[in-house]
Design an enzyme around this catalytic site. Sequence first.
Site, PDB file in Angstrom:
ATOM      1  N   SER A  51      -1.302   3.225   4.124  1.00  0.00           N
ATOM      2  CA  SER A  51      -1.738   2.248   2.836  1.00  0.00           C
ATOM      3  C   SER A  51      -1.892   3.073   1.551  1.00  0.00           C
ATOM      4  O   SER A  51      -1.762   2.942   0.636  1.00  0.00           O
ATOM      5  CB  SER A  51      -2.790   1.430   3.030  1.00  0.00           C
ATOM      6  OG  SER A  51      -4.056   2.184   3.100  1.00  0.00           O
ATOM      7  N   LYS A 168      -9.291   3.646  -0.515  1.00  0.00           N
ATOM      8  CA  LYS A 168      -8.227   3.259  -1.436  1.00  0.00           C
ATOM      9  C   LYS A 168      -8.672   3.801  -2.808  1.00  0.00           C
ATOM     10  O   LYS A 168      -9.343   4.583  -3.200  1.00  0.00           O
ATOM     11  CB  LYS A 168      -8.417   1.695  -1.731  1.00  0.00           C
ATOM     12  CG  LYS A 168      -8.139   0.749  -0.509  1.00  0.00           C
ATOM     13  CD  LYS A 168      -7.105   0.636   0.040  1.00  0.00           C
ATOM     14  CE  LYS A 168      -6.964  -0.212   1.317  1.00  0.00           C
ATOM     15  NZ  LYS A 168      -5.709  -0.055   2.154  1.00  0.00           N
TER      16      LYS A 168
END
Length: 395
Positions: A51, A168
């Site tokens: 990701s 993230k």
Amino acid sequence: MNYKFWQKKNNAEKKKKTKTREWVDAIVFAVVAATIIRVFFIEAYTIPSGSMERSLLVGDFLFVSKVNYGARIPMTPVAFPFAHHTMPITGTKAYWDGVQWKYHRLPGLSEIKRNDVVVFNFPEGDTVALENQNPSYYDLVRQSGREAINTQYHVTSRPVDKRENYIKRCIGIGGDVISMKNGIANVNGKDEPIKSTGMMPYKIELKTPNVNFSVFEDLGLKTADMQQVSADTYIANSSPEIAEEVKKLDFVKSITMAPEAPGADGGLFPHDPKRVWNVDNFGPIKIPAKGWTVQIDSNTMPLYYRAIRTYEGNKVEKKGNDWYINDKIATSYTFKMNYYWMMGDNRHQSADSRYWGFVPEDHVVGKALFIWMSWDGDGSFFSKIRWSRLFKGIH
């Protein structure tokens, strides 16, 4: 009995300390010291998914600083050392939630800034269907209903600091207004195009279908993940930097970013049918900040209901057309914490704030500092270690 007698007795007892006792003492000391380091200073972390490509790759081993944002005091203090939420082998809980401490954080070196790479506890990880933890429990409920999921799976709850760790990039901080149009994020009215370390789908048109695809591999594209649209057109995940190199190939007619067209896309935050959003087109959304007061109505509550109820611990009910907070009618609410909007650099391969919304400050674990080891599971014997990534800083 005199002093010399007691002194001799104490010395004798010290001499009786066995090798086993010495080993136990050493192990206890090492565990306590390592736990203090992990909780208050620095902790190792592994990248399990793609990701964050191309910033972080699967198999990267990071050090995450607890000092930068201030170490979070353990909220679940009674836990097995080095196990996060589940014991190895037995699969049972690695903590006891009978003792819970309120959220406190030591002073840090800085606040979270936009574009920081942050490790945090998964916000929707408060409830978990143990046999099916991906997607989240709330996604399962939206698909099949709460009763069906609670009947089909063993469902458990987890304290904040025992939820899954995610990593993230922080796109927006408390008080920011964020949106996205045609795959380009906009923060406070300013476009923030994805940098060379991020990935988006690109449409590649070829002059001829007969090409050597290994050339794409050499430039960094994963041909195994390329989708063929027609005889001479493909969709591939690429960074802007790689796209520029692909454009120079003599057999490439064109390469352009290929975001989703505006329209509805199921499963996106805030799961409001009135908001026709998708992963490349959404917003605007104002991120809550500590001390910010939001007016409560049918437009704002889909965005802020979970933050007010779940993250800030209030009783929230709707009676008729009115909203009640802690049994009192409410027309506004003032937030107690700062919140953040987190997104993966690999924009179409990331479960992030677009799906589950804001990250509360009490969920923040630390700041990713540098890669100390990188292991390529698909590499050959001599290239398993990505030597160029060792001790590489994270930007």
